[in-house]
Design a protein around this motif. Structure first.
Motif, mmCIF file in Angstrom:
data_model
loop_
_atom_site.group_PDB
_atom_site.id
_atom_site.type_symbol
_atom_site.label_atom_id
_atom_site.label_comp_id
_atom_site.label_asym_id
_atom_site.label_seq_id
_atom_site.Cartn_x
_atom_site.Cartn_y
_atom_site.Cartn_z
ATOM 1 N N GLY A 44 10.772 31.477 10.428
ATOM 2 C CA GLY A 44 11.952 32.164 10.937
ATOM 3 C C GLY A 44 12.640 31.425 12.067
ATOM 4 N N ILE A 45 11.963 31.240 13.187
ATOM 5 C CA ILE A 45 12.589 30.542 14.315
ATOM 6 C C ILE A 45 12.269 29.058 14.319
ATOM 7 N N ALA A 46 11.346 28.622 13.456
ATOM 8 C CA ALA A 46 10.984 27.207 13.368
ATOM 9 C C ALA A 46 10.646 26.860 11.919
ATOM 10 N N ALA A 47 10.919 25.621 11.568
ATOM 11 C CA ALA A 47 10.630 25.157 10.209
ATOM 12 C C ALA A 47 10.233 23.688 10.242
ATOM 13 N N VAL A 48 9.339 23.332 9.347
ATOM 14 C CA VAL A 48 8.925 21.945 9.157
ATOM 15 C C VAL A 48 8.857 21.697 7.659
ATOM 16 N N SER A 49 9.418 20.597 7.199
ATOM 17 C CA SER A 49 9.286 20.233 5.789
ATOM 18 C C SER A 49 9.079 18.735 5.674
ATOM 19 N N ILE A 50 8.248 18.357 4.706
ATOM 20 C CA ILE A 50 7.969 16.952 4.415
ATOM 21 C C ILE A 50 8.213 16.760 2.929
ATOM 22 N N ASN A 51 9.150 15.872 2.591
ATOM 23 C CA ASN A 51 9.497 15.598 1.194
ATOM 24 C C ASN A 51 9.260 14.129 0.884
ATOM 25 N N CYS A 52 8.721 13.859 -0.293
ATOM 26 C CA CYS A 52 8.430 12.491 -0.725
ATOM 27 C C CYS A 52 9.170 12.174 -2.014
ATOM 28 N N GLN A 105 16.984 20.059 15.927
ATOM 29 C CA GLN A 105 16.379 19.538 14.707
ATOM 30 C C GLN A 105 16.063 18.070 14.902
ATOM 31 N N SER A 106 15.110 17.595 14.132
ATOM 32 C CA SER A 106 14.686 16.206 14.199
ATOM 33 C C SER A 106 14.347 15.730 12.787
ATOM 34 N N ILE A 107 14.831 14.551 12.440
ATOM 35 C CA ILE A 107 14.595 13.973 11.115
ATOM 36 C C ILE A 107 13.961 12.600 11.302
ATOM 37 N N GLU A 163 0.812 -1.219 0.000
ATOM 38 C CA GLU A 163 0.000 0.000 0.000
ATOM 39 C C GLU A 163 0.847 1.272 0.000
ATOM 40 N N ASP A 164 2.096 1.164 0.432
ATOM 41 C CA ASP A 164 2.973 2.335 0.509
ATOM 42 C C ASP A 164 3.548 2.656 -0.869
ATOM 43 N N ASN A 165 3.365 3.902 -1.282
ATOM 44 C CA ASN A 165 3.817 4.339 -2.595
ATOM 45 C C ASN A 165 4.983 5.310 -2.544
ATOM 46 N N TYR A 166 5.311 5.824 -1.369
ATOM 47 C CA TYR A 166 6.317 6.875 -1.254
ATOM 48 C C TYR A 166 7.257 6.627 -0.083
ATOM 49 N N CYS A 167 8.478 7.120 -0.250
ATOM 50 C CA CYS A 167 9.412 7.279 0.851
ATOM 51 C C CYS A 167 9.257 8.726 1.313
ATOM 52 N N VAL A 168 9.266 8.942 2.611
ATOM 53 C CA VAL A 168 9.055 10.288 3.133
ATOM 54 C C VAL A 168 10.201 10.660 4.071
ATOM 55 N N THR A 169 10.565 11.941 4.040
ATOM 56 C CA THR A 169 11.510 12.510 4.999
ATOM 57 C C THR A 169 10.830 13.707 5.638
ATOM 58 N N THR A 170 10.739 13.688 6.955
ATOM 59 C CA THR A 170 10.151 14.801 7.706
ATOM 60 C C THR A 170 11.252 15.473 8.506
ATOM 61 N N TYR A 171 11.390 16.766 8.317
ATOM 62 C CA TYR A 171 12.401 17.553 9.031
ATOM 63 C C TYR A 171 11.695 18.620 9.860
ATOM 64 N N THR A 172 12.062 18.714 11.128
ATOM 65 C CA THR A 172 11.597 19.815 11.970
ATOM 66 C C THR A 172 12.820 20.445 12.620
ATOM 67 N N GLY A 173 12.822 21.746 12.686
ATOM 68 C CA GLY A 173 13.945 22.454 13.290
ATOM 69 C C GLY A 173 13.469 23.737 13.929
ATOM 70 N N ALA A 174 14.163 24.128 14.971
ATOM 71 C CA ALA A 174 13.835 25.376 15.655
ATOM 72 C C ALA A 174 15.109 25.940 16.258
ATOM 73 N N PRO A 222 2.290 13.482 1.868
ATOM 74 C CA PRO A 222 1.814 14.707 2.518
ATOM 75 C C PRO A 222 2.792 15.862 2.338
ATOM 76 N N GLN A 223 3.422 15.964 1.166
ATOM 77 C CA GLN A 223 4.488 16.941 0.944
ATOM 78 C C GLN A 223 4.027 18.357 1.282
ATOM 79 N N SER A 224 4.799 19.014 2.155
ATOM 80 C CA SER A 224 4.487 20.390 2.547
ATOM 81 C C SER A 224 5.698 20.984 3.240
#
Length: 122
Positions: free
Chosen positions: A81-89, A63-65, A44-55, A74-76
């Motif tokens: 400025g002081i915090a960031a979140v990114s999701i890449n597939c 930071q956390s990966i 059922e899984d179609n994607y590899c995902v990397t989630t990055y959070t940093g502050a 869920p790419q977004s």
């Protein structure tokens, strides 16, 4: 006997969709260097995902990966400025080696490396 087996293996590696997707997998590590586990994704899984959070604020930053398999991308991303979140597939073999979408492993290179290893392994 080794040559037909090697040709069959190379052909299978060059055809998308023959095997289940394989992704790097980790949860809440501080660096890509801490993420060296593979995960064979379910059908059922179609994607590899990397989630990055940093502050960060002042001299303090964190930071956390996290990486793994997901059925829907869920790419977004958000950066305030002081915090960031990114999701890449991505959707190829071990493609989530970093957060960059442009890094993808070429199946031909993988097949050649496998053939070389088969030739050395006796």
């Amino acid at each position: 006997m080794k040559a037909p087996l090697a040709i069959l293996l190379a052909a299978c590696l060059c055809v998308d969709g023959v095997f289940s997707l394989v992704c790097w997998s980790c949860n809440g590590v501080e660096s890509n260097w801490d993420c060296w586990r593979w995960q064979i994704c379910s059908d059922e899984d179609n994607y590899c995902v990397t989630t990055y959070t940093g502050a960060g604020i002042g001299g303090y930053s964190t930071q956390s990966i996290s990486k793994g398999c997901v059925p829907v991308c869920p790419q977004s991303g958000i950066n305030i400025g002081i915090a960031a979140v990114s999701i890449n597939c991505c959707s190829s073999f071990l493609c989530n080696i970093s957060g960059a979408n442009s890094i993808q492993i070429n199946h031909l290179v993988l097949a050649l490396a496998t053939l070389i290893l088969l030739g050395l392994w006796k």
